[in-house]
Design a protein around this motif. Structure first.
Motif, PDB file in Angstrom:
ATOM      1  N   PRO A 158       0.961  -1.318   0.163  1.00 51.18           N
ATOM      2  CA  PRO A 158       0.080  -0.043   0.179  1.00 51.18           C
ATOM      3  C   PRO A 158       0.816   1.361  -0.172  1.00 51.18           C
ATOM      4  N   LEU A 159       0.481   2.259  -0.896  1.00 51.10           N
ATOM      5  CA  LEU A 159       1.094   3.595  -0.866  1.00 51.10           C
ATOM      6  C   LEU A 159       0.653   4.532  -0.060  1.00 51.10           C
ATOM      7  N   SER A 160       1.392   5.439   0.367  1.00 56.30           N
ATOM      8  CA  SER A 160       0.964   6.569   0.956  1.00 56.30           C
ATOM      9  C   SER A 160       2.039   7.721   1.121  1.00 56.30           C
ATOM     10  N   ALA A 161       1.468   9.102   0.987  1.00 56.03           N
ATOM     11  CA  ALA A 161       2.803   9.999   1.024  1.00 56.03           C
ATOM     12  C   ALA A 161       2.698  10.785   2.462  1.00 56.03           C
ATOM     13  N   ILE A 162       3.654  11.387   2.783  1.00 54.91           N
ATOM     14  CA  ILE A 162       3.901  12.049   3.867  1.00 54.91           C
ATOM     15  C   ILE A 162       4.238  13.664   3.623  1.00 54.91           C
ATOM     16  N   HIS A 163       3.818  14.590   3.699  1.00 55.53           N
ATOM     17  CA  HIS A 163       4.331  16.060   3.726  1.00 55.53           C
ATOM     18  C   HIS A 163       4.496  16.719   5.002  1.00 55.53           C
ATOM     19  N   VAL A 164       5.912  17.208   5.193  1.00 48.88           N
ATOM     20  CA  VAL A 164       6.345  17.754   6.465  1.00 48.88           C
ATOM     21  C   VAL A 164       6.371  19.163   5.993  1.00 48.88           C
ATOM     22  N   HIS A 165       5.563  19.808   7.082  1.00 51.83           N
ATOM     23  CA  HIS A 165       5.391  21.385   6.977  1.00 51.83           C
ATOM     24  C   HIS A 165       6.233  22.052   8.099  1.00 51.83           C
ATOM     25  N   HIS A 166       7.448  22.774   7.687  1.00 49.20           N
ATOM     26  CA  HIS A 166       8.181  23.187   8.689  1.00 49.20           C
ATOM     27  C   HIS A 166       7.542  24.950   9.152  1.00 49.20           C
TER      28      HIS A 166
ATOM     29  N   VAL B 123      -0.337  14.986   6.405  1.00 46.83           N
ATOM     30  CA  VAL B 123       0.405  16.394   6.634  1.00 46.83           C
ATOM     31  C   VAL B 123       1.068  16.451   8.079  1.00 46.83           C
ATOM     32  N   LEU B 124       2.127  16.499   8.253  1.00 50.31           N
ATOM     33  CA  LEU B 124       2.826  16.923   9.680  1.00 50.31           C
ATOM     34  C   LEU B 124       3.406  18.288   9.790  1.00 50.31           C
ATOM     35  N   HIS B 125       3.030  18.768  10.779  1.00 52.09           N
ATOM     36  CA  HIS B 125       3.551  20.326  11.278  1.00 52.09           C
ATOM     37  C   HIS B 125       4.535  19.839  12.248  1.00 52.09           C
ATOM     38  N   VAL B 126       5.877  20.441  12.049  1.00 57.42           N
ATOM     39  CA  VAL B 126       6.766  20.534  12.765  1.00 57.42           C
ATOM     40  C   VAL B 126       7.242  21.720  13.310  1.00 57.42           C
ATOM     41  N   LYS B 127       7.994  21.878  14.390  1.00 60.87           N
ATOM     42  CA  LYS B 127       8.648  23.101  14.811  1.00 60.87           C
ATOM     43  C   LYS B 127      10.244  23.082  14.687  1.00 60.87           C
ATOM     44  N   VAL B 128      10.840  24.047  14.109  1.00 59.34           N
ATOM     45  CA  VAL B 128      12.065  23.899  13.980  1.00 59.34           C
ATOM     46  C   VAL B 128      12.941  24.921  15.053  1.00 59.34           C
ATOM     47  N   ASP B 129      13.708  24.177  15.850  1.00 58.74           N
ATOM     48  CA  ASP B 129      14.391  24.887  16.844  1.00 58.74           C
ATOM     49  C   ASP B 129      15.651  25.673  15.924  1.00 58.74           C
ATOM     50  N   GLY B 130      15.517  26.971  15.874  1.00 62.36           N
ATOM     51  CA  GLY B 130      16.655  27.669  15.397  1.00 62.36           C
ATOM     52  C   GLY B 130      18.241  27.456  15.990  1.00 62.36           C
TER      53      GLY B 130
ATOM     54  N   ARG C 125      16.191  19.794   8.719  1.00 63.58           N
ATOM     55  CA  ARG C 125      16.523  18.373   8.128  1.00 63.58           C
ATOM     56  C   ARG C 125      16.285  17.427   9.320  1.00 63.58           C
ATOM     57  N   GLU C 126      16.816  17.624  10.463  1.00 62.88           N
ATOM     58  CA  GLU C 126      16.601  16.901  11.525  1.00 62.88           C
ATOM     59  C   GLU C 126      15.439  16.668  12.016  1.00 62.88           C
ATOM     60  N   ALA C 127      14.581  17.815  12.075  1.00 63.78           N
ATOM     61  CA  ALA C 127      13.023  17.992  12.631  1.00 63.78           C
ATOM     62  C   ALA C 127      12.207  16.983  11.640  1.00 63.78           C
ATOM     63  N   ARG C 128      12.639  17.093  10.240  1.00 69.10           N
ATOM     64  CA  ARG C 128      11.731  16.416   9.225  1.00 69.10           C
ATOM     65  C   ARG C 128      12.022  14.991   9.353  1.00 69.10           C
ATOM     66  N   TYR C 129      13.446  14.454   9.516  1.00 72.69           N
ATOM     67  CA  TYR C 129      13.493  12.945   9.766  1.00 72.69           C
ATOM     68  C   TYR C 129      12.895  12.558  11.170  1.00 72.69           C
ATOM     69  N   ALA C 130      12.968  13.231  12.112  1.00 71.25           N
ATOM     70  CA  ALA C 130      12.355  12.772  13.278  1.00 71.25           C
ATOM     71  C   ALA C 130      10.912  12.666  13.076  1.00 71.25           C
ATOM     72  N   ALA C 131      10.243  13.563  12.271  1.00 69.07           N
ATOM     73  CA  ALA C 131       8.878  13.525  12.173  1.00 69.07           C
ATOM     74  C   ALA C 131       8.507  12.264  11.298  1.00 69.07           C
ATOM     75  N   LEU C 132       9.280  12.033  10.195  1.00 68.81           N
ATOM     76  CA  LEU C 132       9.101  10.840   9.199  1.00 68.81           C
ATOM     77  C   LEU C 132       9.330   9.498   9.959  1.00 68.81           C
ATOM     78  N   ALA C 133      10.446   9.504  10.851  1.00 66.88           N
ATOM     79  CA  ALA C 133      10.657   8.284  11.411  1.00 66.88           C
ATOM     80  C   ALA C 133       9.647   7.738  12.527  1.00 66.88           C
ATOM     81  N   GLY C 134       8.988   8.946  13.016  1.00 65.67           N
ATOM     82  CA  GLY C 134       7.892   8.660  13.944  1.00 65.67           C
ATOM     83  C   GLY C 134       6.635   8.117  13.378  1.00 65.67           C
ATOM     84  N   CYS C 135       6.452   8.442  12.035  1.00 67.80           N
ATOM     85  CA  CYS C 135       5.276   7.896  11.330  1.00 67.80           C
ATOM     86  C   CYS C 135       5.403   6.381  10.885  1.00 67.80           C
ATOM     87  N   LEU C 136       6.671   5.718  10.719  1.00 67.60           N
ATOM     88  CA  LEU C 136       6.871   4.369  10.219  1.00 67.60           C
ATOM     89  C   LEU C 136       6.439   3.239  11.189  1.00 67.60           C
ATOM     90  N   GLY C 137       5.830   2.448  10.893  1.00 67.71           N
ATOM     91  CA  GLY C 137       5.342   1.324  11.635  1.00 67.71           C
ATOM     92  C   GLY C 137       6.378   0.046  11.332  1.00 67.71           C
TER      93      GLY C 137
END
Length: 437
Positions: free
Chosen positions: A48-56, A82-89, A98-110
């Motif tokens: 099964p295919l699905s997509a994830i969009h990370v909004h910074h 769609v995932l909304h993430v907070k980026v710490d400057g 990049r770190e916030a994006r991959y952390a969010a993506l990792a959290g979605c993986l079963g």
């Protein structure tokens, strides 16, 4: 060979995965990857295919991208999250995003799910050149791996052998639309400077420079695999069991490492540290030499990005997280028949006959004495020295008190209570954060 055939070949080893998740930014590369996979799914039996969009949320233009991605996915019949993430400057906004994006993506993986990202050969060439200019070693110059573990699943980059020009040709032939990130034109950012100024000049002089740089990265990746094999052999001798297996901390015996050449020492320790912390730069490796060569009775420390190495009793120990903080004390223990959670210091339980009276847990401050059968009152400092306990542990080993009377020391049977109130304290220390995986 058509892009679709090359993609199918790249993803074939993962066709038994329970699900494929596509990281969709809405840009050219991920749009092509999504379209290729959605098209393949119509004629191939795929997970099964699905997509994830990370909004910074880092720029106004990005607010319109989730809607664009939603329309794109709806047209292809692919669910979108769609995932909304907070980026710490910080010093590097690119890195933080990049770190916030991959952390969010990792959290979605079963479990065993596959995340597909759209980096291509041009990206690999830029990565190699960027890291070369930063003075990276072999591991860094090996570039982006085709696959690696991520969260509970796997990250796969199936387009690394494809050029950006090929992806753009496909997108235009298919009539695809994509978003353009305005920040990509900002040459104050290092990668954009390479992409906009340096890479075009290289291609003008050496038309095959992207392919050549990507091929060099592949050679370096093979060299790194050999270094990893050598490190595995060298670490085998150093991964002996510690005298305190209940401590459950990563550690290595120092003597087998010191018998190696300096280069092999660094290679072995670097490989071991990779699962715990970000790698130190070349100048910072003087900390390893100071740790290794310190006097026997010294207590050297090598502080790294995500923790520290300490040397004690012929071993080097990795400490991070709660191990670097002073635990709270005292902690009352009203019901010793139930385990006690120690703030910042794991879990304590009691085996045997619980002592009477008001009990509390403290940590060594100095001057404590313990009554031992047949030995009288003994100074706790001397008793811990006799036990050979690592110095970093002595200040957080739980001590059981009744009023001002020290009754027992956790995990050291010879320092437990005896007689009518015979019992033992069992302590499971705090979880040692494993840093970067």
């Amino acid at each position: 060979m058509p892009l679709s055939s090359r993609l199918l070949s790249a993803v074939s080893p993962w066709r038994s995965a329970p699900a494929w998740r596509i990281a969709l930014s809405g840009g050219l590369d991920s749009t092509v990857l999504l379209h290729l996979l959605a098209t393949l799914a119509r004629c191939e039996r795929l997970p099964p295919l699905s997509a994830i969009h990370v909004h910074h949320g880092l720029q106004v233009a990005a607010d319109a991208w989730p809607a664009h991605c939603q329309a794109l996915c709806a047209g292809l019949g692919v669910p979108l999250q769609v995932l909304h993430v907070k980026v710490d400057g910080g010093a590097s906004l690119e890195r933080a995003a990049r770190e916030a994006r991959y952390a969010a993506l990792a959290g979605c993986l079963g479990e065993d799910e596959l995340l597909l990202t759209a980096q291509h050969r041009d990206d690999q060439a830029e990565t190699l050149l960027f890291r070369l200019l930063r003075g990276a070693g072999v591991r860094g110059l090996a570039g982006m791996p085709t696959s690696r573990p991520l969260g509970r699943g796997t990250l796969l980059r199936p387009l690394l052998d494809c050029s950006r020009a090929e992806l753009e040709d496909y997108a235009r032939a298919q009539g695809l639309s994509w978003v353009e990130d305005p920040s990509n034109a900002d040459t104050r950012l290092s990668r954009n400077f390479l992409r906009q100024r340096i890479m075009p000049a290289l291609r003008e002089r050496w038309p095959q420079s992207d392919a050549s740089l990507a091929r060099a990265a592949a050679h370096l990746r093979e060299a790194q695999e050999l270094l990893d094999e050598l490190a595995g052999q060298d670490l085998l001798a150093a991964r002996t069991e510690s005298p305190w297996p209940w401590l459950n901390l990563p550690s290595l015996e120092l003597a087998p490492l010191t018998r190696l050449s300096h280069a092999r020492q660094r290679n072995a320790v670097r490989t071991w540290l990779a699962g715990h912390t970000r790698m130190p730069d070349s100048d910072h490796w003087a900390g390893w030499e100071a740790l290794r060569d310190a006097a026997v009775d010294a207590q050297p420390v090598w502080r790294l990005g995500d923790g520290e190495l300490q040397r004690a009793d012929g071993r080097v120990w990795w400490l991070s997280g709660d191990w670097l903080r002073v635990p709270e004390a005292p902690v009352p223990w009203p019901d010793p028949s139930s385990p006690l959670k120690l703030p910042g210091n794991g879990l304590l339980s009691l085996e045997g006959v619980p002592p009477s009276g008001a009990l509390e847990v403290r940590y060594r401050q100095g001057g404590e004495v313990l009554q031992l059968p047949g030995r009288g009152r003994r100074d706790l400092k001397r008793l811990l020295n006799e036990a050979g306990l690592p110095a970093f542990l002595r200040g957080r080993l739980p001590l059981l008190f009744r009023d001002d009377e020290l009754l027992a020391v956790a995990n050291l049977p010879l320092l437990g209570a005896s007689g009518a109130e015979a019992f033992r304290l069992h302590w499971r220390g705090p979880t040692n954060d494993q840093g970067l995986s």
